[in-house]
Design a protein around this motif. Structure first.
Motif, mmCIF file in Angstrom:
data_model
loop_
_atom_site.group_PDB
_atom_site.id
_atom_site.type_symbol
_atom_site.label_atom_id
_atom_site.label_comp_id
_atom_site.label_asym_id
_atom_site.label_seq_id
_atom_site.Cartn_x
_atom_site.Cartn_y
_atom_site.Cartn_z
ATOM 1 N N ALA A 145 0.868 -1.191 0.000
ATOM 2 C CA ALA A 145 0.000 0.000 0.000
ATOM 3 C C ALA A 145 0.898 1.232 0.000
ATOM 4 O O ALA A 145 1.803 1.335 0.836
ATOM 5 N N VAL A 146 0.653 2.149 -0.945
ATOM 6 C CA VAL A 146 1.451 3.381 -0.993
ATOM 7 C C VAL A 146 0.544 4.529 -0.563
ATOM 8 O O VAL A 146 -0.449 4.833 -1.229
ATOM 9 N N ILE A 147 0.880 5.148 0.547
ATOM 10 C CA ILE A 147 0.004 6.196 1.100
ATOM 11 C C ILE A 147 0.811 7.469 1.353
ATOM 12 O O ILE A 147 1.962 7.404 1.808
ATOM 13 N N GLY A 148 0.205 8.616 1.056
ATOM 14 C CA GLY A 148 0.910 9.888 1.209
ATOM 15 C C GLY A 148 0.855 10.419 2.631
ATOM 16 O O GLY A 148 0.049 9.977 3.459
ATOM 17 N N ASP A 149 1.717 11.402 2.909
ATOM 18 C CA ASP A 149 1.763 11.989 4.249
ATOM 19 C C ASP A 149 0.474 12.744 4.553
ATOM 20 O O ASP A 149 0.065 12.829 5.713
#
Ligand SMILES: Cc1ncc(C[n+]2csc(CCOP(=O)(O)OP(=O)(O)O)c2C)c(N)n1
Ligand SMILES: CC(=O)[C@@H](O)[C@H](O)COP(=O)(O)O
Ligand SMILES: [Mg+2]
Length: 636
Positions: A145-149
């Protein structure tokens, strides 16, 4: 002619990318970045976020066996480079246009999109679900899973990490920390991430990572474990993520393929899988000077000139509804110091950036936290403040239980300024404000208004400020107003009262919101066919103007209602009233016109409304069908 993208041309799918040598990846990333810029210059769309994850995208597809390994992009607005690498390059210049690629990830579009998105902060939950399903089925693929700040500020991300840490399932979370949301990120977690990144250990690590990589022979795999161990060892003590049960790696340089690839390989090959969080530091807009230089890192753009970065400006005929809302609220707030405004990470989209400039201490950006925004507003309302939650209709869906439980049941005077009501165009179904009328009108205590034009919006802002008896919502669409003359000052409207805009005696069109223009066009057309037509602007979806509805029902043969919302909203309120009053009994023909019972594809809003039949022709057709043979006689 020599191609500008020789390596990218060789990689129509990730299988081909995985056949490249590691030292070719830098060039591939450069070509992918330039292809992304070129494509978005033609279509417009989300640019900055994609540019920031080019290296991450290349590294993930290089190291992992996609689509068997699942990559879930949170929000999905950064996934254009991923689309280019996963068989969609040929169609990339159709992004967000009718019949073209979606601007977000979508299961129906590609096997490389294991989960659809567009609203934020869902990726860790979805990824954990996939990981646990894999474990139950005895599989061994990877889930990333790639999640932003910005997106990791939402409660849902913590609910997911809390669960993941307890379950211990093998899951990789990549925190893509570019120190930006749409606007600069806010909140304590954002501050915490900044402290992790600015620590001397990180600066040291960057140099160290480079030195390690430079001094070790190729292939880079030899360095993998050491680089990752250095990375992990650099942050002292337990990070928040370790406390939640994740193995924390970072912060690492998310643009340095010589760090990314070995670290990802090492994690991929780790025999005792568990939840891992890789903290990758990236730059939004990376590698495109106009994006790097712009305040919002070119989060979302129209078509633009690649050399200068200048965006094509559409000729504005009228101010946007967003602008009218912001200006009106500022005026009202000057006269009433109890007015405060709240946004969930959308200051520019909602116009609260302007309100914030005028009233910095009365403006609250709570981060991507719609649920909290609603209850936070409820708390302020208990203390006598007049909170305006300025929010897109689609994002208020996130705060629905808070709306019911914290606002409506307690009858607290929270004001909901719902922007992007109705169909929104290029962002498609995920962003359409289709349901707010249905989900608000069913709640006791709610007052719900819809502006027919920008002057009406000014009055509705004034009405919301004045109304203190309970919750009140006003809705207005994306984009420009219709260019009507603007009132100097907002007028407080009587609650639950509509207005007649045109008088007739056979057909009545009762419009809610900005379809009023189409209703008036339809009335002209019907009149030309000999059907005298009344047009009314309901103004209120709840409470409805019973007197007006009764009159329209009694004095006309056909009553059409029209709204920019799904079934269950305004039309349903009117139908309920007509049935309760027995107003159907004398043969009145009622036709509620609403959005179709399906999710409409992205396109421009006018085409979307045409497709939905919510235009002048659609109204005329509906009336003629309702009148059947009589209409034939009259129009002959
Ligand atoms: C629930 C929800 N609220 C608001 C938005 C609007 N939105 C889209 S992207 C974005 C910023 C996300 O920031 P981040 O996760 O850091 O990604 P970046 O754009 O920086 O790569 C916001 C607020 C959304 N998509 N979903
Ligand atoms: C990805 C996202 O949710 C936002 O960037 C959204 O696309 C903004 O929409 P507007 O252009 O209507 O502000
Ligand atoms: Mg960010």
């Amino acid at each position: 002619m020599a191609t500008k993208t020789p390596l990218l041309d060789q990689c129509p799918t990730p299988e081909r990318l995985r056949a490249l040598r590691p030292e070719q990846l830098r060039q591939l990333a450069d070509e992918l970045r330039s292809e992304t810029i070129d494509a978005v210059s033609v279509t417009g769309g989300h640019l900055g976020a994609g540019l920031g994850v080019v290296e991450l995208t290349v590294a993930l597809h290089y190291v992992f066996d996609t689509p068997s390994d699942r990559i879930i992009w949170d929000v999905g607005h950064q996934a254009y480079p991923h689309k280019i690498l996963t068989g969609r390059r040929e169609r990339i210049r159709t992004l967000r246009t009718g019949g073209g690629l979606s601007g977000f990830t979508r299961r129906s579009e590609s096997v490389y999109d294991p989960f659809g998105a567009a609203h934020s902060s869902t990726s860790i939950s979805a990824g954990l679900g996939m990981a646990v399903a894999r474990d139950l089925a005895g599989g061994n693929n990877h889930v990333i899973a790639v999640i932003g700040d910005g997106s990791i500020s939402a409660g849902m991300a913590y609910e997911a990490m809390n669960n993941a840490g307890a379950l211990g399932s093998r899951l990789v979370v990549i925190l893509n920390d570019n120190d930006m949301s749409i606007a600069p990120p806010v909140g304590a977690v954002s501050g915490y991430l900044a402290r992790l990144v600015s620590s001397s250990q990180y600066r040291h690590l960057r140099n160290l990572g480079r030195q390690v990589a430079e001094h070790l022979p190729r292939p880079l795999q030899n360095a993998a474990r050491r680089v990752e161990e250095y990375a992990r060892g650099m942050v002292m003590g337990g990070t928040l993520f370790e406390e939640l049960g994740f193995y924390y790696v970072g912060p690492i340089d998310g643009h340095d393929l010589d760090q990314l690839v070995p670290i990802l390989e090492n994690i991929r090959d780790e025999p005792n899988g568990r939840p891992v969080l890789i903290h990758a530091v990236t730059q939004k807009g990376k590698g495109y000077a106009p994006a790097e230089a712009s305040a919002d890192k070119l989060h979302a753009v129209g078509r633009f000139d690649v050399v200068t970065g200048a965006q094509a400006k559409a000729k504005a005929n009228a101010p946007t509804y967003t602008r009218v809302f912001a200006d009106s609220l500022i005026k009202e707030a000057k006269a009433d110091d109890k007015v405060v405004a709240i946004t969930a990470a959308m200051p520019s989209g909602t116009g609260l950036d302007l309100f914030g400039q005028a009233f910095p201490t009365r403006t609250f950006d709570v981060g991507i936290a719609e649920q909290h925004a609603v209850t936070f507003a409820a708390g302020m309302a208990t203390e006598g403040y007049k909170p305006f939650v300025a929010i897109y209709s689609t994002f208020l869906q996130r705060g629905y239980d808070q709306l019911v439980h914290d606002v409506s049941i307690q009858n607290l005077p929270v004001r909901f300024a719902m922007d992007r009501a109705g169909l929104v165009g290029a962002d498609g179904a995920t962003h359409a404000g289709a349901f707010d009328l249905a989900y608000l009108c069913c709640l006791p205590n709610m007052v719900v208004m819809a502006a027919a034009d920008e002057a009406e919006l000014v009055h509705m802002v004034a009405t919301s400020v004045a109304y203190d008896a309970g919750p009140i919502a006003l809705r207005y669409p994306r984009g420009e107003g219709v260019g009507v003359e603007m009132p100097e000052k907002g007028e407080v409207l009587p609650i639950g009262k509509g207005r007649i805009v045109r008088e007739g005696n056979t057909v009545a069109i009762l419009s809610l919101g900005t379809r009023l223009g189409e209703a008036l066009k339809a009335a002209e057309d019907l009149a030309a066919r000999g059907l005298s037509t009344t047009v009314a602007d309901a103004r209120f979806a709840k409470p409805i103007d019973k007197e007006l509805v009764r009159r329209l029902a009694v004095e006309h043969e056909v009553l059409v209602t029209i709204e920019e919302g799904s079934v269950g909203g305004f039309g349903a309120q009117v139908m309920q009233f007509l049935a309760e009053e027995g107003l159907f009994d004398r043969g009145l023909k009622v036709r509620p016109m609403v959005l179709p019972d399906r999710y409409q594809e992205h396109d421009n809003p006018a085409k979307q409304y045409d497709e939905a039949g919510l235009n002048a022709n659609g109204i005329v057709d509906t009336v003629l069908k309702a009148l059947g043979a009589n209409a034939q006689v009259r129009t002959a």
